[in-house]
Write a protein that holds these residues in place. Structure first.
Motif, PDB file in Angstrom:
ATOM      1  N   TYR A  47      32.051-131.421-102.606  1.00  0.00           N
ATOM      2  CA  TYR A  47      32.500-131.714-101.238  1.00  0.00           C
ATOM      3  C   TYR A  47      31.353-132.290-100.410  1.00  0.00           C
ATOM      4  CZ  TYR A  47      33.810-130.585 -96.388  1.00  0.00           C
ATOM      5  OH  TYR A  47      34.068-130.640 -95.037  1.00  0.00           O
ATOM      6  N   CYS A  52      33.073-135.937 -94.343  1.00  0.00           N
ATOM      7  CA  CYS A  52      34.412-135.374 -94.080  1.00  0.00           C
ATOM      8  C   CYS A  52      34.752-135.502 -92.599  1.00  0.00           C
ATOM      9  CB  CYS A  52      34.422-133.910 -94.503  1.00  0.00           C
ATOM     10  SG  CYS A  52      35.942-133.055 -94.058  1.00  0.00           S
ATOM     11  N   ILE A  53      35.951-136.019 -92.340  1.00  0.00           N
ATOM     12  CA  ILE A  53      36.373-136.187 -90.927  1.00  0.00           C
ATOM     13  C   ILE A  53      37.353-135.078 -90.502  1.00  0.00           C
ATOM     14  CG2 ILE A  53      35.925-138.684 -90.782  1.00  0.00           C
ATOM     15  CD1 ILE A  53      38.968-139.085 -91.398  1.00  0.00           C
ATOM     16  N   LYS A  54      37.491-134.070 -91.341  1.00  0.00           N
ATOM     17  CA  LYS A  54      38.291-132.866 -91.034  1.00  0.00           C
ATOM     18  C   LYS A  54      39.752-133.192 -90.739  1.00  0.00           C
ATOM     19  CE  LYS A  54      34.085-131.785 -88.735  1.00  0.00           C
ATOM     20  NZ  LYS A  54      33.482-132.111 -87.486  1.00  0.00           N
ATOM     21  N   CYS A  55      40.285-134.167 -91.439  1.00  0.00           N
ATOM     22  CA  CYS A  55      41.661-134.597 -91.168  1.00  0.00           C
ATOM     23  C   CYS A  55      42.700-133.618 -91.730  1.00  0.00           C
ATOM     24  CB  CYS A  55      41.894-135.984 -91.768  1.00  0.00           C
ATOM     25  SG  CYS A  55      41.753-136.017 -93.572  1.00  0.00           S
ATOM     26  N   GLY A  56      42.319-132.865 -92.753  1.00  0.00           N
ATOM     27  CA  GLY A  56      43.228-131.862 -93.320  1.00  0.00           C
ATOM     28  C   GLY A  56      44.209-132.399 -94.353  1.00  0.00           C
ATOM     29  N   LEU A  57      44.108-133.678 -94.687  1.00  0.00           N
ATOM     30  CA  LEU A  57      45.049-134.249 -95.663  1.00  0.00           C
ATOM     31  C   LEU A  57      44.956-133.564 -97.027  1.00  0.00           C
ATOM     32  CD1 LEU A  57      44.871-138.078 -94.907  1.00  0.00           C
ATOM     33  CD2 LEU A  57      46.844-136.582 -94.627  1.00  0.00           C
ATOM     34  N   CYS A  58      43.741-133.228 -97.431  1.00  0.00           N
ATOM     35  CA  CYS A  58      43.546-132.597 -98.744  1.00  0.00           C
ATOM     36  C   CYS A  58      44.302-131.272 -98.818  1.00  0.00           C
ATOM     37  CB  CYS A  58      42.062-132.392 -99.039  1.00  0.00           C
ATOM     38  SG  CYS A  58      41.170-131.570 -97.706  1.00  0.00           S
ATOM     39  N   MET A  69      42.435-125.352 -94.982  1.00  0.00           N
ATOM     40  CA  MET A  69      41.510-125.602 -93.884  1.00  0.00           C
ATOM     41  C   MET A  69      41.068-124.243 -93.333  1.00  0.00           C
ATOM     42  SD  MET A  69      41.223-128.841 -93.882  1.00  0.00           S
ATOM     43  CE  MET A  69      40.473-129.435 -92.366  1.00  0.00           C
ATOM     44  N   PRO A  86      37.782-128.114 -94.945  1.00  0.00           N
ATOM     45  CA  PRO A  86      38.440-127.651 -96.172  1.00  0.00           C
ATOM     46  C   PRO A  86      37.584-126.707 -97.010  1.00  0.00           C
ATOM     47  CG  PRO A  86      37.635-129.881 -96.461  1.00  0.00           C
ATOM     48  CD  PRO A  86      37.339-129.514 -95.035  1.00  0.00           C
ATOM     49  N   CYS A 103      41.918-138.238-100.041  1.00  0.00           N
ATOM     50  CA  CYS A 103      40.843-138.174 -99.031  1.00  0.00           C
ATOM     51  C   CYS A 103      40.465-139.581 -98.550  1.00  0.00           C
ATOM     52  CB  CYS A 103      39.618-137.466 -99.601  1.00  0.00           C
ATOM     53  SG  CYS A 103      38.269-137.415 -98.405  1.00  0.00           S
ATOM     54  N   PRO A 104      40.602-139.856 -97.249  1.00  0.00           N
ATOM     55  CA  PRO A 104      40.345-141.207 -96.754  1.00  0.00           C
ATOM     56  C   PRO A 104      38.862-141.592 -96.720  1.00  0.00           C
ATOM     57  CG  PRO A 104      40.913-139.746 -94.934  1.00  0.00           C
ATOM     58  CD  PRO A 104      41.050-138.942 -96.185  1.00  0.00           C
ATOM     59  N   THR A 105      37.986-140.615 -96.874  1.00  0.00           N
ATOM     60  CA  THR A 105      36.546-140.922 -96.789  1.00  0.00           C
ATOM     61  C   THR A 105      35.812-140.635 -98.110  1.00  0.00           C
ATOM     62  OG1 THR A 105      36.167-138.689 -95.948  1.00  0.00           O
ATOM     63  CG2 THR A 105      36.438-140.427 -94.297  1.00  0.00           C
ATOM     64  N   SER A 107      35.359-137.930 -99.632  1.00  0.00           N
ATOM     65  CA  SER A 107      34.470-136.771 -99.467  1.00  0.00           C
ATOM     66  C   SER A 107      34.650-135.731-100.561  1.00  0.00           C
ATOM     67  CB  SER A 107      34.722-136.117 -98.105  1.00  0.00           C
ATOM     68  OG  SER A 107      34.463-137.032 -97.081  1.00  0.00           O
ATOM     69  N   LEU A 108      35.664-135.915-101.384  1.00  0.00           N
ATOM     70  CA  LEU A 108      35.885-134.987-102.495  1.00  0.00           C
ATOM     71  C   LEU A 108      35.747-135.768-103.798  1.00  0.00           C
ATOM     72  CD1 LEU A 108      39.053-133.183-101.082  1.00  0.00           C
ATOM     73  CD2 LEU A 108      36.734-132.287-101.098  1.00  0.00           C
TER      74      LEU A 108
HETATM   75  S1  SF4 Z   1      40.942-135.203 -96.869  1.00  0.00           S
HETATM   76 FE1  SF4 Z   1      38.752-135.651 -96.997  1.00  0.00          FE
HETATM   77  S2  SF4 Z   1      38.135-136.125 -94.907  1.00  0.00           S
HETATM   78 FE2  SF4 Z   1      40.119-135.081 -94.795  1.00  0.00          FE
HETATM   79  S3  SF4 Z   1      39.576-132.891 -94.540  1.00  0.00           S
HETATM   80 FE3  SF4 Z   1      39.858-133.249 -96.710  1.00  0.00          FE
HETATM   81  S4  SF4 Z   1      37.770-133.683 -97.451  1.00  0.00           S
HETATM   82 FE4  SF4 Z   1      37.734-133.936 -95.239  1.00  0.00          FE
END
Ligand code: SF4
Ligand code: SF4
Length: 163
Positions: A47, A52-58, A69, A86, A103-105, A107-108
């Motif tokens: 991670y 990570c932009i903390k979007c919560g999609l994951c 989250m 996350p 994950c849009p960035t 980060s995972l």
């Molecule tokens: S999907 Fe990616 S950017 Fe969004 S909360 Fe999860 S790890 Fe962070």
């Protein structure tokens, strides 16, 4: 038992004995030997806290309720809306890859680590601050030999040392 069945049993035993004494083994002598995994192998997840932009999609997409989250203790301030990041529970994860893919960035990321021993279920839970530290190192008593799985037309699967 019919003659046919007896012949089949004898043949099966003969095949087993042949491979038992053969130098080309079909089995991996784990943990003295470990398999070299291919690129794209889905092991434990790394991670990246910074991107990570903390979007919560994951967490939203996880089918096993393994990615959630959590309130980030480090970033949340009293009296303010809590900051969530996350975290993962490896006791639930099925390594499907949905969280990594969505994950849009980026980060995972999957690593090739998968053989880590835990004593309790709680130890398998990685809240954000622990998730950030990276994947644990597998603990082997002695350095294992890396083996590569080879598909053999005649025998099926066999293992050879990685040069
Ligand atoms: S999907 Fe990616 S950017 Fe969004 S909360 Fe999860 S790890 Fe962070
Ligand atoms: S790999 Fe699949 S099961 Fe594991 S945390 Fe990600 S989405 Fe959930």
């Amino acid at each position: 038992m019919s003659v046919d069945k007896t012949i089949r049993h004898v043949k099966a035993l003969a095949t087993g004995i042949k491979y038992l004494v053969s130098s080309k083994r079909m089995t991996l002598m784990y943990p003295d030997e470990i398999e070299e995994f291919p690129d794209g192998y889905r092991g434990m997840i790394k991670y990246n806290w910074d991107t990570c932009i903390k979007c919560g999609l994951c967490a939203m997409v996880c089918p096993a309720d393994a990615m959630k989250m959590y309130i980030s203790k480090e970033e949340s301030e009293e009296g303010k809306k809590p900051v969530r990041r996350p975290g993962i529970n490896y006791a639930r994860c099925v390594f499907c890859g949905f969280c990594v893919a969505i994950c849009p960035t980026n980060s995972l990321k999957f690593t090739k680590v998968h053989d880590v021993v835990y004593n309790t279920l709680e130890e398998q839970v990685y809240p954000p601050e622990k998730f950030r530290e990276g994947v644990p190192k597998p603990q082997y008593k002695k350095k294992p030999k890396k083996m590569r799985a080879i598909l053999d037309e005649e025998r099926g699967l066999r293992y050879e040392p990685v040069e």
